[in-house]
Motif scaffolding. Structure first.
Motif, PDB file in Angstrom:
ATOM      1  N   THR A   1       2.588   1.139  -0.325  1.00  0.00           N
ATOM      2  CA  THR A   1       1.456   0.668   0.482  1.00  0.00           C
ATOM      3  C   THR A   1       0.961   1.770   1.414  1.00  0.00           C
ATOM      4  O   THR A   1      -0.248   1.997   1.555  1.00  0.00           O
ATOM      5  CB  THR A   1       1.876  -0.563   1.303  1.00  0.00           C
ATOM      6  N   LEU A   2       1.879   2.472   2.056  1.00  0.00           N
ATOM      7  CA  LEU A   2       1.511   3.519   3.012  1.00  0.00           C
ATOM      8  C   LEU A   2       0.762   4.652   2.325  1.00  0.00           C
ATOM      9  O   LEU A   2      -0.303   5.090   2.792  1.00  0.00           O
ATOM     10  CB  LEU A   2       2.774   4.049   3.699  1.00  0.00           C
ATOM     11  N   VAL A   3       1.294   5.130   1.198  1.00  0.00           N
ATOM     12  CA  VAL A   3       0.662   6.267   0.517  1.00  0.00           C
ATOM     13  C   VAL A   3      -0.645   5.838  -0.132  1.00  0.00           C
ATOM     14  O   VAL A   3      -1.626   6.606  -0.143  1.00  0.00           O
ATOM     15  CB  VAL A   3       1.639   6.878  -0.513  1.00  0.00           C
TER      16      VAL A   3
ATOM     17  N   PHE B   1      -0.593   1.672  12.224  1.00  0.00           N
ATOM     18  CA  PHE B   1       0.568   1.845  11.355  1.00  0.00           C
ATOM     19  C   PHE B   1       1.697   0.883  11.713  1.00  0.00           C
ATOM     20  O   PHE B   1       2.490   0.515  10.851  1.00  0.00           O
ATOM     21  CB  PHE B   1       1.024   3.303  11.404  1.00  0.00           C
ATOM     22  N   VAL B   2       1.751   0.445  12.957  1.00  0.00           N
ATOM     23  CA  VAL B   2       2.692  -0.620  13.315  1.00  0.00           C
ATOM     24  C   VAL B   2       2.325  -1.885  12.550  1.00  0.00           C
ATOM     25  O   VAL B   2       3.197  -2.573  11.989  1.00  0.00           O
ATOM     26  CB  VAL B   2       2.689  -0.872  14.831  1.00  0.00           C
ATOM     27  N   SER B   3       1.031  -2.179  12.489  1.00  0.00           N
ATOM     28  CA  SER B   3       0.566  -3.355  11.742  1.00  0.00           C
ATOM     29  C   SER B   3       0.807  -3.197  10.249  1.00  0.00           C
ATOM     30  O   SER B   3       1.159  -4.153   9.551  1.00  0.00           O
ATOM     31  CB  SER B   3      -0.932  -3.588  12.005  1.00  0.00           C
ATOM     32  N   LEU B   4       0.644  -1.964   9.748  1.00  0.00           N
ATOM     33  CA  LEU B   4       0.861  -1.717   8.332  1.00  0.00           C
ATOM     34  C   LEU B   4       2.338  -1.886   7.963  1.00  0.00           C
ATOM     35  O   LEU B   4       2.677  -2.354   6.871  1.00  0.00           O
ATOM     36  CB  LEU B   4       0.398  -0.294   7.979  1.00  0.00           C
ATOM     37  N   THR B   5       3.221  -1.526   8.894  1.00  0.00           N
ATOM     38  CA  THR B   5       4.659  -1.618   8.652  1.00  0.00           C
ATOM     39  C   THR B   5       5.164  -3.052   8.778  1.00  0.00           C
ATOM     40  O   THR B   5       6.101  -3.461   8.072  1.00  0.00           O
ATOM     41  CB  THR B   5       5.417  -0.715   9.646  1.00  0.00           C
ATOM     42  N   ALA B   6       4.565  -3.831   9.662  1.00  0.00           N
ATOM     43  CA  ALA B   6       5.087  -5.152  10.042  1.00  0.00           C
ATOM     44  C   ALA B   6       5.411  -6.071   8.870  1.00  0.00           C
ATOM     45  O   ALA B   6       6.481  -6.707   8.859  1.00  0.00           O
ATOM     46  CB  ALA B   6       4.120  -5.831  11.010  1.00  0.00           C
ATOM     47  N   PRO B   7       4.558  -6.178   7.842  1.00  0.00           N
ATOM     48  CA  PRO B   7       4.886  -7.119   6.753  1.00  0.00           C
ATOM     49  C   PRO B   7       6.165  -6.771   5.994  1.00  0.00           C
ATOM     50  O   PRO B   7       6.718  -7.630   5.289  1.00  0.00           O
ATOM     51  CB  PRO B   7       3.661  -7.021   5.831  1.00  0.00           C
TER      52      PRO B   7
END
Length: 788
Positions: A504-506, A531-537
């Motif tokens: 997801t990140l890349v 990126f905190v929001s992107l990591t949260a799930p």
């Protein structure tokens, strides 16, 4: 002109290996304890692995320089002594794994024969001196820093003081402002810089990575390149003096810089540098080829191009290219290394490989016209060195696979992420080379996660009473002179969710970045909260009953546990051994509470602590106490009346032994029991004096220099003996029983000037008989005895 660089091993190396052979024999025969042997082997680069009785040896490669002949010999050594893959480290070393301890002296001998050594590969030592991975060929560098790195190595590796520092001491050189050598996050960093057209370095100190990472401070805007050795030696001396040897967690140079303050530390350095200069430390070489710095240098990885099917870096030398070789996560078999050594002999004008800080290898000075033949040779290898893969942009420490401090299986996590990204559309090489993923199996940063644009550090999380292997995600790090920034945490992701998170990140980066935008710039543009929001799930951990795999690490079928984890050996050495004994002495003293056994333990541990500085390695208590009295009390390093504590401890231990049944002299047995009973009573009342003894030993510990000398005056007579003319005194000891009467008389005699006389008044019987005999035995002249 193509130059081959090398450095001289210490003249004392052969004798040092001979000493280690004897220490290994004594350890295997039970004459040397495991703790003492650990203090001997770890500074020589030998660590016990997570699996008991298997060992790793770290071979130093300063600047990553590995001539083809040495690479071939190293492959043969690995073939003979280890079936495990060799491992390229982030400090450009190569590690041999799964060695048997009895083989390690022979391995050292064979390494020395080819010009290599493991000495200083671990412990509280000057570690391998690192450089930019492309030093000497990079099109952006100001000058090749390899000669200065080798000169610093050659000077420091020969000094005994380089092997008993407060903690590990890491030095790095970078050739330009991109700082590929990570000068700003090492204990000491040299960053190439021109001043008035003259080659030199901006000098940094106090950086480092770990549980408390820190960016270094600039000590000097510029020093001449020839002063690199002088500056490194000055900073080693300051660290030896100012580092906190007693507190391992705060012992690195960066904590000394913080404690002292940058300005005051800079003054210390300048004073020490002047003294080192006066001592005549050999200069480092002057830079041979100096280039005008590029106004916009870029990481060489971004300058890679594809020619004849190979990824190559066009060198600053016209007509030559450097060809990176990508062992997955730095692992390669001895067959691989042997094959690459032969390729270096055939295709590299310098006949040399370089190990790189990103765990790769590099064939350099390859002529462009030879690339087709090199491509064919690489295709014939049993391993695919050519096809780009996401894992080429990962580096990882060994993690829990071999390291005793490791929490998570970092290599297995990297492999799982590689598989997820390789199966994702859009993962082209032009995108992948912008990734810099660094994984540590625990917070200690051996995988350099604080400076990875994507950093991951292993954590043992606990959910509903069960352990979950997880990774803290660190994003946004930058590197570059004056721009270095450590990553920031965006959340904790379970190991099993890591591949999906990385995908997801890349994918997010690939879909929303601007043309040629580096990940760090993308992070700044999006902002940390994004990126905190992107990591949260990906941070959620399902219930064990629903998905038990989340409670298992990658590559494991059993639930995650910390079994096999234990004390790390990274700092193992003489100082740790001393600190352990002092800690044991203080703990026993706290627990004594009037009980003689724990008080006895405290005295013995305190007495044992410093004996290793005198080459004494016994753990037999009475020998410990006698040696301590000889080397520390009688020399004046410890206060004179400490002998009373030592003698009382020896007498107490005698009390616990059986009374000889075959002795005919009943009176002598009764006298002995009486003396020991008095000693037991005396020991119970010596807690204060035992505490003074422990405090003095701890104080001396703070005064040990790297040469294991005490920076306090050492007398040949007890330190509190009076000076002045001889005197005649009388001492009334009537009513004082044995051995207290003897103890009090001896203490008084020790305080009198030489030549003095002391008349003792003693009770008839045992006191009048025993005290003169005891005085004679300890070296005093008994002039006469008479009845009153």
């Amino acid at each position: 002109m193509v130059t081959t660089y090398t450095y001289a091993l210490p003249d004392t190396l052969s004798a040092d290996i001979t000493a280690f052979e004897d220490e290994t024999r004594r350890f295997l025969e039970g004459e040397l304890t495991a703790d003492i042997y650990k203090a001997k082997r770890v500074p020589r680069g030998i660590y016990e692995q997570r699996r008991n009785n298997t060992y790793m040896m770290r071979v130093r490669l300063p600047g990553g320089v590995l001539p083809a002949s040495q690479a071939f010999d190293l492959a043969q050594i690995a073939r003979r002594y280890s079936q495990a893959p060799l491992h390229i480290t982030t400090r450009q070393d190569i590690q041999l794994h799964d060695l048997q301890i009895e083989d390690t002296p022979a391995v050292m001998r064979e390494l020395m024969a080819t010009g290599l050594t493991s000495k200083g590969g671990g412990g509280n030592t000057v570690r391998n001196v690192a450089t930019c991975p492309h030093a000497g060929v990079c099109p952006f560098e100001t000058f090749d820093v390899t000669p200065q790195a080798l000169a610093v190595t050659e000077h420091l590796i020969a000094l005994q003081g380089s092997y008993n520092l407060p903690r590990k001491f890491k030095i790095a050189f970078s050739g330009c402002g991109v700082d590929c050598g990570l000068a700003e996050v090492n204990d000491v960093g040299f960053l190439a810089k021109l001043q008035d057209g003259q080659p030199g370095f901006a000098l940094y100190a106090g950086g480092g990575m770990g549980a408390e990472s820190r960016v270094a401070d600039r000590l000097s805007d510029w020093i001449p390149a020839e002063q690199a050795t002088l500056a490194a030696e000055a900073l080693r001396r300051v660290f030896a003096r100012e580092g906190d040897s007693r507190n391992r967690k705060r012992a690195r140079l960066r904590f000394a810089v913080e404690r002292i303050g940058v300005s005051a530390f800079r003054d210390m350095f300048e004073q020490e540098r002047a003294q080192v200069m006066a001592a005549g430390v050999p200069p480092a070489p002057r830079a041979e080829t100096v280039r005008t710095p590029d106004e916009s240098p870029q990481p060489p990885t971004l300058a890679l191009v594809v020619k004849h099917g190979l990824r190559v870096l066009p060198q600053q030398q016209p007509g030559y290219v450097a060809v990176p070789i990508y062992p997955p996560l730095g692992l390669l078999d001895h067959e691989d290394l042997e094959a690459l050594a032969h390729m270096a002999e055939r295709f590299a004008a310098r006949q040399e490989l370089r190990t790189m800080a990103d765990q790769h290898l590099e064939l350099r000075f390859v002529r462009e016209e030879d690339l087709p033949a090199l491509h064919t040779a690489l295709e014939k290898c049993r391993r695919d060195w050519i096809t780009p893969r996401p894992v080429d942009n990962y580096l990882a420490c060994a993690g829990a696979a071999t390291c005793r401090l490791g929490l998570c299986l970092s290599r297995e996590a990297a492999t799982a992420c590689d598989g997820a990204l390789a199966a994702t559309d859009g993962m082209e090489w032009e995108l992948l080379k912008h990734l810099d993923v660094r994984i540590s199996g625990c917070p200690n940063a051996c995988g350099q996660h604080p400076v990875g644009t994507i950093g991951l550090s292993g954590v043992a999380d606990r959910v509903a009473g069960r352990l979950v292997p997880s990774y803290d995600v660190w994003l946004g790090a930058r590197r570059g002179a004056g721009r270095t920034r450590l990553g920031s945490s965006t959340g904790l992701v379970p190991a099993r969710a890591l591949p999906a998170f990385m995908k997801t990140l890349v994918t997010d980066f690939a879909g929303h970045r601007k043309p040629n935008e580096p990940f760090a710039d993308y992070y700044d543009r999006r902002g940390h909260d994004y990126f905190v929001s992107l990591t949260a799930p990906f941070t959620a951990v399902p219930a064990y009953a629903d998905q038990p795999a989340f409670y298992r690490d990658w590559g494991e079928e059993e639930d995650f546990s910390l079994a096999g984890r234990g004390p790390g050996e990274c700092g193992a050495g003489i100082f740790e051994l001393i600190a352990d004994d002092i800690t044991a002495a203080k703990r026993a003293l706290e627990e004594a509470d009037g009980e003689p056994e724990r008080l006895y333990d405290a005295i013995v541990a305190a007495a044992r602590a410093l004996l290793i500085t005198r080459g004494i390695e016994t753990h037999e208590p009475d020998a410990v106490l006698q040696a301590f009295q000889l080397h520390f009390i009688e020399t004046g390093l410890v206060f004179a009346d400490a002998w009373l504590v030592v003698e009382a401890a020896r007498a107490y231990r005698a009390l616990t032994g059986p009374v000889p049944a075959d002795r005919e002299d009943v009176q002598e047995v009764e006298d002995r029991l009486l003396r020991e009973a008095l000693a037991l009573r005396a020991l119970r009342h010596m807690r204060h004096d035992a505490g003074r003894l422990v405090d003095r030993v701890e104080f001396l510990f703070t005064k040990i220099d790297p040469e294991l000398r005490f920076q306090v005056p050492e007398a040949t007579t007890p330190s509190d003996r009076m000076d002045g003319p001889a005197v005649a005194e009388e001492m009334d000891l009537r009513g004082v029983g044995c051995p207290a009467n003897f103890i009090q008389a001896r203490l008084r005699l020790q305080s009198l000037p030489p030549g003095s006389t002391l008349t003792l008044l003693l009770d008839a019987g045992a006191p009048a008989t025993k005290v003169p005999v005891s005085m004679d035995r300890v070296g005093y002249n008994v002039l006469r005895t008479a009845a009153c």
